[in-house]
Design a protein around this motif. Sequence first.
Motif, PDB file in Angstrom:
ATOM      1  N   ARG A 142       0.003   0.544   9.922  1.00 41.17           N
ATOM      2  CA  ARG A 142       1.035  -0.222  10.611  1.00 41.17           C
ATOM      3  C   ARG A 142       1.847   0.518  11.832  1.00 41.17           C
ATOM      4  O   ARG A 142       1.588   1.739  11.607  1.00 41.17           O
ATOM      5  CB  ARG A 142       1.933  -0.398   9.512  1.00 41.17           C
ATOM      6  CG  ARG A 142       1.624  -1.230   8.351  1.00 41.17           C
ATOM      7  CD  ARG A 142       1.737  -2.803   8.681  1.00 41.17           C
ATOM      8  NE  ARG A 142       1.131  -3.830   7.645  1.00 41.17           N
ATOM      9  CZ  ARG A 142       1.332  -5.077   7.660  1.00 41.17           C
ATOM     10  NH1 ARG A 142       1.495  -5.653   8.800  1.00 41.17           N
ATOM     11  NH2 ARG A 142       0.800  -5.781   6.875  1.00 41.17           N
ATOM     12  N   THR A 144       4.594   1.486  12.465  1.00 45.22           N
ATOM     13  CA  THR A 144       5.819   2.614  12.106  1.00 45.22           C
ATOM     14  C   THR A 144       5.059   3.618  11.547  1.00 45.22           C
ATOM     15  O   THR A 144       5.784   4.694  11.326  1.00 45.22           O
ATOM     16  CB  THR A 144       6.894   1.980  11.253  1.00 45.22           C
ATOM     17  OG1 THR A 144       6.430   1.418   9.974  1.00 45.22           O
ATOM     18  CG2 THR A 144       7.643   0.898  11.919  1.00 45.22           C
ATOM     19  N   ASP A 145       3.776   3.748  11.066  1.00 45.18           N
ATOM     20  CA  ASP A 145       2.942   4.860  10.735  1.00 45.18           C
ATOM     21  C   ASP A 145       3.073   5.966  11.843  1.00 45.18           C
ATOM     22  O   ASP A 145       3.040   7.137  11.559  1.00 45.18           O
ATOM     23  CB  ASP A 145       1.788   4.356  10.200  1.00 45.18           C
ATOM     24  CG  ASP A 145       1.461   3.708   9.144  1.00 45.18           C
ATOM     25  OD1 ASP A 145       2.701   3.723   8.316  1.00 45.18           O
ATOM     26  OD2 ASP A 145       0.552   2.938   8.924  1.00 45.18           O
ATOM     27  N   SER A 147       5.572   5.847  14.394  1.00 42.08           N
ATOM     28  CA  SER A 147       6.970   6.134  14.294  1.00 42.08           C
ATOM     29  C   SER A 147       7.045   7.329  13.500  1.00 42.08           C
ATOM     30  O   SER A 147       7.889   8.389  13.728  1.00 42.08           O
ATOM     31  CB  SER A 147       7.649   4.925  14.041  1.00 42.08           C
ATOM     32  OG  SER A 147       7.141   3.836  15.027  1.00 42.08           O
ATOM     33  N   SER A 148       6.841   7.065  12.111  1.00 41.20           N
ATOM     34  CA  SER A 148       7.329   7.994  11.230  1.00 41.20           C
ATOM     35  C   SER A 148       6.846   9.325  11.297  1.00 41.20           C
ATOM     36  O   SER A 148       7.350  10.328  11.146  1.00 41.20           O
ATOM     37  CB  SER A 148       6.857   7.377   9.779  1.00 41.20           C
ATOM     38  OG  SER A 148       7.425   8.184   8.818  1.00 41.20           O
ATOM     39  N   GLY A 184      11.635   6.026  11.930  1.00 42.48           N
ATOM     40  CA  GLY A 184      11.511   5.008  10.987  1.00 42.48           C
ATOM     41  C   GLY A 184      10.630   5.181   9.831  1.00 42.48           C
ATOM     42  O   GLY A 184       9.808   6.293   9.955  1.00 42.48           O
ATOM     43  N   ARG A 185      10.632   4.328   8.787  1.00 44.75           N
ATOM     44  CA  ARG A 185      10.003   4.582   7.862  1.00 44.75           C
ATOM     45  C   ARG A 185       8.392   3.915   8.016  1.00 44.75           C
ATOM     46  O   ARG A 185       8.136   2.953   8.499  1.00 44.75           O
ATOM     47  CB  ARG A 185      10.489   3.795   6.524  1.00 44.75           C
ATOM     48  CG  ARG A 185      11.833   4.343   6.070  1.00 44.75           C
ATOM     49  CD  ARG A 185      12.609   3.350   5.136  1.00 44.75           C
ATOM     50  NE  ARG A 185      11.787   2.905   3.946  1.00 44.75           N
ATOM     51  CZ  ARG A 185      12.213   2.265   2.955  1.00 44.75           C
ATOM     52  NH1 ARG A 185      13.400   1.648   3.222  1.00 44.75           N
ATOM     53  NH2 ARG A 185      11.410   1.954   1.868  1.00 44.75           N
ATOM     54  N   GLY A 187       4.665   2.211   7.187  1.00 39.44           N
ATOM     55  CA  GLY A 187       4.304   1.181   6.629  1.00 39.44           C
ATOM     56  C   GLY A 187       5.039  -0.239   7.069  1.00 39.44           C
ATOM     57  O   GLY A 187       4.768  -1.403   6.352  1.00 39.44           O
ATOM     58  N   ARG A 188       5.543  -0.026   8.219  1.00 33.42           N
ATOM     59  CA  ARG A 188       6.406  -1.619   8.486  1.00 33.42           C
ATOM     60  C   ARG A 188       5.586  -1.810   9.901  1.00 33.42           C
ATOM     61  O   ARG A 188       4.869  -1.105  10.799  1.00 33.42           O
ATOM     62  CB  ARG A 188       7.805  -1.049   8.746  1.00 33.42           C
ATOM     63  CG  ARG A 188       8.324  -0.934   7.327  1.00 33.42           C
ATOM     64  CD  ARG A 188       9.816  -0.606   7.237  1.00 33.42           C
ATOM     65  NE  ARG A 188      10.639  -0.482   6.066  1.00 33.42           N
ATOM     66  CZ  ARG A 188      11.702  -0.540   5.667  1.00 33.42           C
ATOM     67  NH1 ARG A 188      12.734  -0.784   6.721  1.00 33.42           N
ATOM     68  NH2 ARG A 188      12.399  -0.558   4.379  1.00 33.42           N
ATOM     69  N   GLY A 189       6.445  -2.983  10.330  1.00 28.82           N
ATOM     70  CA  GLY A 189       5.922  -3.284  11.696  1.00 28.82           C
ATOM     71  C   GLY A 189       4.388  -3.980  11.689  1.00 28.82           C
ATOM     72  O   GLY A 189       3.641  -4.090  10.606  1.00 28.82           O
ATOM     73  N   LYS A 191       0.344  -4.906  11.927  1.00 27.29           N
ATOM     74  CA  LYS A 191      -0.698  -3.941  11.594  1.00 27.29           C
ATOM     75  C   LYS A 191      -1.341  -3.788  12.975  1.00 27.29           C
ATOM     76  O   LYS A 191      -1.419  -4.530  14.012  1.00 27.29           O
ATOM     77  CB  LYS A 191      -1.739  -4.797  10.738  1.00 27.29           C
ATOM     78  CG  LYS A 191      -2.864  -4.137  10.256  1.00 27.29           C
ATOM     79  CD  LYS A 191      -3.779  -4.778   9.348  1.00 27.29           C
ATOM     80  CE  LYS A 191      -2.785  -4.674   7.816  1.00 27.29           C
ATOM     81  NZ  LYS A 191      -3.569  -5.484   6.810  1.00 27.29           N
TER      82      LYS A 191
END
Length: 248
Positions: A142, A144-145, A147-148, A184-185, A187-189, A191
Amino acid sequence: MIIIKSSKEIEYMRRAGKIVSETLAILQESVEPGITTGELDRIAEEYIRKCNAIPSFKGYYGFPASICASVNEEVVHGIPSKRVLQEGDIISVDCGAILNGYHGDAARTFAVGKISKDAEDLIQVTKESFFKGIEKANVGNRLTDISSAIQEYAESRGYSIVRDYVGHGIGTAMHEEPEVPNFGRPGRGPKLVNGMVLAIEPMINIGDYNVEVLSNDWTVITRDRTLSAHYENTVAILDNGPEILTLG
């Protein structure tokens, strides 16, 4: 809408990215005490046009120059001028080029002569945080992977991540969907899929992450006036792993 690029389009972007990376390499050699940010802009524009490309930034929403030149506490969007670089400064140079209708976009932070250990460490961690993000830039993950991973790495070393400005999709337009936060966390956003092309660009401060815009309506500075660094590349998400299109 996220625009997926074909292999031919990615090849066009690879060529544009090569020009950007070569321009930044020339600028790195040119950065020294006594040079003005305006002279760096002239050097960049001259080289980009020599390559039969167009500076992406010049005239973009009225921006007056071919590069962004952001010194010390300036985060992004610094306007080149008669400002003379001094020993100990750091300068973040953001550069874009259009070739065959496609953009390349990258940024680096350079030392001006001998700089402090704090400034050296900031530049290094900013670059390393980008590559930590790239480790997650794989098909099936994802957004945000990425981003995080950037945030976790930078903050674990005591720095803060700028929240107000983020990376972006890129292609025939400089800024396309999706936005690519540096925080960010996971797993979001959306794929990540083959053919996505992203400009991933950590902006990292020694102090607090809050920023403000100067009265010229362009230059962004750290609110607490601490140093900021910027590292960016245009990255293609491919089935066999991410390809950085602006490393030459």
